[in-house]
Design a protein around this motif. Structure first.
Motif, short mmCIF file in Angstrom:
data_model
loop_
_atom_site.label_atom_id
_atom_site.label_comp_id
_atom_site.label_asym_id
_atom_site.label_seq_id
_atom_site.Cartn_x
_atom_site.Cartn_y
_atom_site.Cartn_z
N GLU A 33 -23.15 -30.47 16.93
CA GLU A 33 -22.70 -30.07 15.15
C GLU A 33 -22.28 -30.90 14.23
OE1 GLU A 33 -22.26 -26.92 13.16
OE2 GLU A 33 -21.55 -28.19 12.09
N THR A 58 -15.59 -12.05 4.27
CA THR A 58 -15.83 -10.54 5.14
C THR A 58 -16.64 -10.57 6.17
OG1 THR A 58 -17.20 -9.70 3.28
CG2 THR A 58 -14.10 -9.91 2.62
N TRP A 462 -26.50 -18.05 0.62
CA TRP A 462 -26.41 -17.40 2.05
C TRP A 462 -26.87 -16.94 2.73
CZ3 TRP A 462 -22.20 -14.50 -0.57
CH2 TRP A 462 -21.89 -13.15 0.42
N GLY A 503 -25.81 -13.68 6.74
CA GLY A 503 -24.70 -12.44 6.97
C GLY A 503 -23.86 -12.81 8.15
C1 FAD Z 1 -21.11 -19.00 -0.89
C2 FAD Z 1 -21.15 -18.15 0.49
C3 FAD Z 1 -20.41 -17.26 1.15
C4 FAD Z 1 -20.36 -16.34 1.98
N1 FAD Z 1 -19.63 -15.59 2.42
C5 FAD Z 1 -20.08 -14.40 3.38
C6 FAD Z 1 -18.86 -13.00 3.14
O1 FAD Z 1 -18.32 -13.09 3.13
N2 FAD Z 1 -20.05 -12.57 5.13
C7 FAD Z 1 -20.88 -13.42 5.12
O2 FAD Z 1 -21.46 -12.53 6.36
N3 FAD Z 1 -21.82 -13.71 5.16
C8 FAD Z 1 -21.52 -14.15 4.14
N4 FAD Z 1 -22.24 -15.77 3.82
C9 FAD Z 1 -23.44 -15.59 4.13
C10 FAD Z 1 -22.83 -16.61 6.03
O3 FAD Z 1 -22.42 -17.09 5.84
C11 FAD Z 1 -24.22 -16.84 6.59
O4 FAD Z 1 -25.27 -16.03 6.28
C12 FAD Z 1 -24.06 -17.26 7.89
O5 FAD Z 1 -23.00 -17.92 7.68
C13 FAD Z 1 -25.48 -18.51 8.52
O6 FAD Z 1 -24.78 -17.98 9.78
P1 FAD Z 1 -25.61 -19.87 10.57
O7 FAD Z 1 -25.17 -19.79 11.85
O8 FAD Z 1 -27.11 -19.12 10.55
O9 FAD Z 1 -25.93 -20.62 10.22
P2 FAD Z 1 -24.71 -21.58 9.07
O10 FAD Z 1 -23.36 -21.14 9.30
O11 FAD Z 1 -25.17 -23.20 8.32
O12 FAD Z 1 -24.28 -22.68 10.50
C14 FAD Z 1 -25.26 -23.15 10.75
C15 FAD Z 1 -25.80 -25.03 11.72
O13 FAD Z 1 -25.77 -26.40 11.57
C16 FAD Z 1 -25.31 -27.22 11.50
N5 FAD Z 1 -26.30 -28.11 11.19
C17 FAD Z 1 -27.23 -28.51 9.96
N6 FAD Z 1 -28.13 -29.51 10.28
C18 FAD Z 1 -27.82 -30.19 11.58
C19 FAD Z 1 -27.99 -31.21 12.32
N7 FAD Z 1 -29.56 -31.78 11.65
N8 FAD Z 1 -27.20 -31.25 13.51
C20 FAD Z 1 -26.44 -30.80 13.96
N9 FAD Z 1 -25.69 -29.98 13.04
C21 FAD Z 1 -26.60 -29.61 12.10
C22 FAD Z 1 -24.38 -27.08 9.96
O14 FAD Z 1 -23.22 -28.02 10.30
C23 FAD Z 1 -23.62 -25.42 10.26
O15 FAD Z 1 -22.73 -25.49 10.62
C24 FAD Z 1 -21.82 -16.39 2.72
C25 FAD Z 1 -22.88 -17.13 2.68
C26 FAD Z 1 -21.89 -18.27 1.12
C27 FAD Z 1 -23.15 -19.86 0.63
#
Ligand code: FAD
Length: 518
Positions: A33, A58, A462, A503
């Motif tokens: 990470e 949420t 998002w 989400g």
């Molecule tokens: C403004 C906003 C508000 C939101 N509010 C909500 C909400 O209230 N409820 C809800 O359900 N969803 C919400 N979402 C959506 C939700 O947060 C995301 O869809 C979800 O967190 C995505 O999860 P993920 O694990 O796929 O990716 P992410 O949470 O984006 O995790 C990907 C990880 O990969 C890491 N990474 C990337 N590149 C590298 C690299 N080169 N080396 C090492 N690590 C790396 C990043 O640092 C990150 O930690 C929101 C999104 C946004 C933008």
């Protein structure tokens, strides 16, 4: 020497879900990470001394199956938290309140006709959401794939549609691609109710009520969990979800290294072709593994970490063309006390600021041309009423999603543009909570550009990439990478840019692990 079976890039919730499933089956898994803490867009961080908030605020459809499989309850996550009410704020204090879920769903503040329509509307949409629910946790068949398992997935969908009965089946086909505006106009009279019900079809996307595309599908996607589309802050906050995922991962032997940015994915060529063999960290350290699974967004994974030189031109062009500019900004306020919203005994619900669907549409129109609206539409919460540890005793946090704030602002995100937006957002909240200005100790604005830079998500989007008809299901993020494997053997995807989407749900992480485990 190969120490790991799998390296996962990113410890967002999907990376952690995928890692734990793989480790449960005996794989040695390393999660790398870039940030200093796990959680990705759901990480809780201090934005002012003593005050904390998470970008995602949420939970509405976290998969009950994932919670069960990963034993998240044992690790401190309570997936059965009661939903909070959703409140459509009205400047005269005549708010609309939606509470409960399923048979207990209630509506207050609307006419008897709208209340009756709401019950019918909810039941219909709930049936449609249940029809789709199994497919969010399945790998979508490859386009043109005629294997039995793929044909069975289509057959299952067909059967479920047929079982809806003739009338509902026809209605499903019609409603699924309707613009949210048409669906709301067909059902309700209250402009405020229409705006608040369309919200969950729109938030996070570059779409507005009049957009014909996937807004109703997004609504059904968010209604797929046990909360039936309602929103909750789990006991212990979003932090408890990420804490539980991290702890579940550790208990199965997953190693999570934070502050470990992957600089590139290592590729080896042989007479059998190319293969991903590990990663190189930004500090130059190389780590080899049997496979690499990326939860980073598709553009970042293929264009930055891999490199187009390893990809067919058609494929890399499709990745380049993915739409992934975010349109949601976050505002966090550190408050001296509980804000007082006129007409509400306590601001403990999810409050929507959008007087009608035109307000949403016009805000979107501004964003299309690179501006933010002068009439902001927002979703606000006071999460510290549900999780005391977010603020010092007696103090509170206000967390707001501001919809349609462009990633690329015309004229750029100057200090002045940021300050104007913060002021506008505070003025907007103050229409409903006039005394709030005097309670503000500190404000933090995160534009989509800030989200991109802090959370390493292209466009600060998002869903990592737009949740739209051409980027969904067996086309998410694009064909040839929609089954979590990619054109490069040994390289997989497991983040929000894969089916089913973003989400806090855990679907992409779950599906990718199942695909890898075969
Ligand atoms: C403004 C906003 C508000 C939101 N509010 C909500 C909400 O209230 N409820 C809800 O359900 N969803 C919400 N979402 C959506 C939700 O947060 C995301 O869809 C979800 O967190 C995505 O999860 P993920 O694990 O796929 O990716 P992410 O949470 O984006 O995790 C990907 C990880 O990969 C890491 N990474 C990337 N590149 C590298 C690299 N080169 N080396 C090492 N690590 C790396 C990043 O640092 C990150 O930690 C929101 C999104 C946004 C933008």
């Amino acid at each position: 020497m190969q120490q790991y079976d799998t390296i996962i890039i990113g410890a967002g919730h999907n990376g952690l879900v995928c890692a734990t499933y793989l480790a449960q089956e005996g794989q040695r898994v390393l999660v790398l990470e870039a940030s200093d803490t796990p959680g990705g867009l759901a990480a809780t961080r201090e934005f002012f001394p003593g005050f904390k908030a998470s970008v995602a605020h949420t939970v509405s459809h976290f998969s009950a199956k994932v919670a069960r499989d990963l034993k998240l309850a044992v690790h401190g996550f309570d997936s059965a938290t009661a939903p909070m009410p959703t409140v459509g704020l009205n400047s005269a204090g005549e708010h609309i309140v939606l509470s409960g879920t399923g048979a207990e769903a209630e509506i207050n503040g609307v006419s008897a006709e709208d209340a009756t329509s709401y019950r019918g509307y909810r039941q219909l949409l709930q049936r449609f959401a249940e029809l789709l629910e199994p497919f969010w946790l399945k790998t979508m068949p490859r386009v043109g794939d005629t294997r039995l398992s793929s044909l069975l997935t289509f057959a299952q969908l067909g059967l479920k549609l047929r079982l809806l009965g003739k009338q509902d089946m026809g209605e499903f086909m019609r409603v699924a691609t309707l613009p949210a505006r048409d669906l709301m106009d067909e059902n309700f009279d209250s402009e405020l109710l229409k705006a608040m019900l369309s919200w969950d079809g729109l938030i996070g996307s570059k779409m507005a009520p009049r957009s014909p595309n996937a807004t109703v599908l997004a609504l059904l996607y968010r209604m797929s969990g046990e909360l039936g589309g309602a929103h909750a802050i789990p006991v212990g906050g979003i932090e408890s979800l990420i804490g539980a995922l991290n702890s579940a991962a550790a208990s199965t032997g997953v190693e999570v290294k934070t502050g470990a940015r992957v600089g590139r994915i290592l590729i080896e060529g042989s007479e059998d072709g190319l293969r991903a063999t590990g990663v190189e960290l930004a500090n130059g350290e190389q780590i080899v593994a049997g496979r690499v699974v990326s939860s980073a967004d598709p553009q970042r994974t293929f264009l930055q970490l891999l490199g187009v030189e390893y990809l067919e031109i058609e494929f890399s062009n499709r990745i380049r063309r993915l739409r992934c500019e975010g349109y949601v900004a976050k505002l966090h306020l550190a408050l001296d006390g509980v804000p007082n919203f006129e007409g509400l005994a306590k601001p403990d619900g999810r409050m929507i600021i959008a007087a009608d669907m035109d307000a949403i549409e016009f805000a979107y129109d501004d964003a299309k041309y690179g501006n933010y609206s002068q009439q902001l539409v927002m979703e606000i919460l006071v999460p510290s009423l549900h999780q005391e540890s977010l603020a010092p005793a007696g103090k509170h946090v206000l967390s707001a999603h501001i919809m349609y704030v462009p990633h690329k602002l015309k004229g750029g995100w100057t200090e002045e543009a940021r300050a104007i937006l913060v002021q506008l957002a505070i003025d907007t909240v103050a229409i409903y909570a006039p005394a709030i200005r005097a309670q503000i100790l500190h404000s933090e604005l995160l534009t989509p550009l800030d989200l991109e830079q802090i959370h390493n998500v292209t466009g600060g989007h998002w869903h990592h990439t737009e949740f739209s008809a051409d980027q969904l299901l067996m086309m998410r993020p694009t064909y040839e990478a929609a089954q979590y494997s990619t054109p490069i053997p040994g390289l997989y995807l497991c983040g929000a840019g894969s089916h089913p989407g973003g989400g806090l749900m855990g679907g992409p992480g779950h599906n990718a692990a199942r695909q890898i485990l075969g």
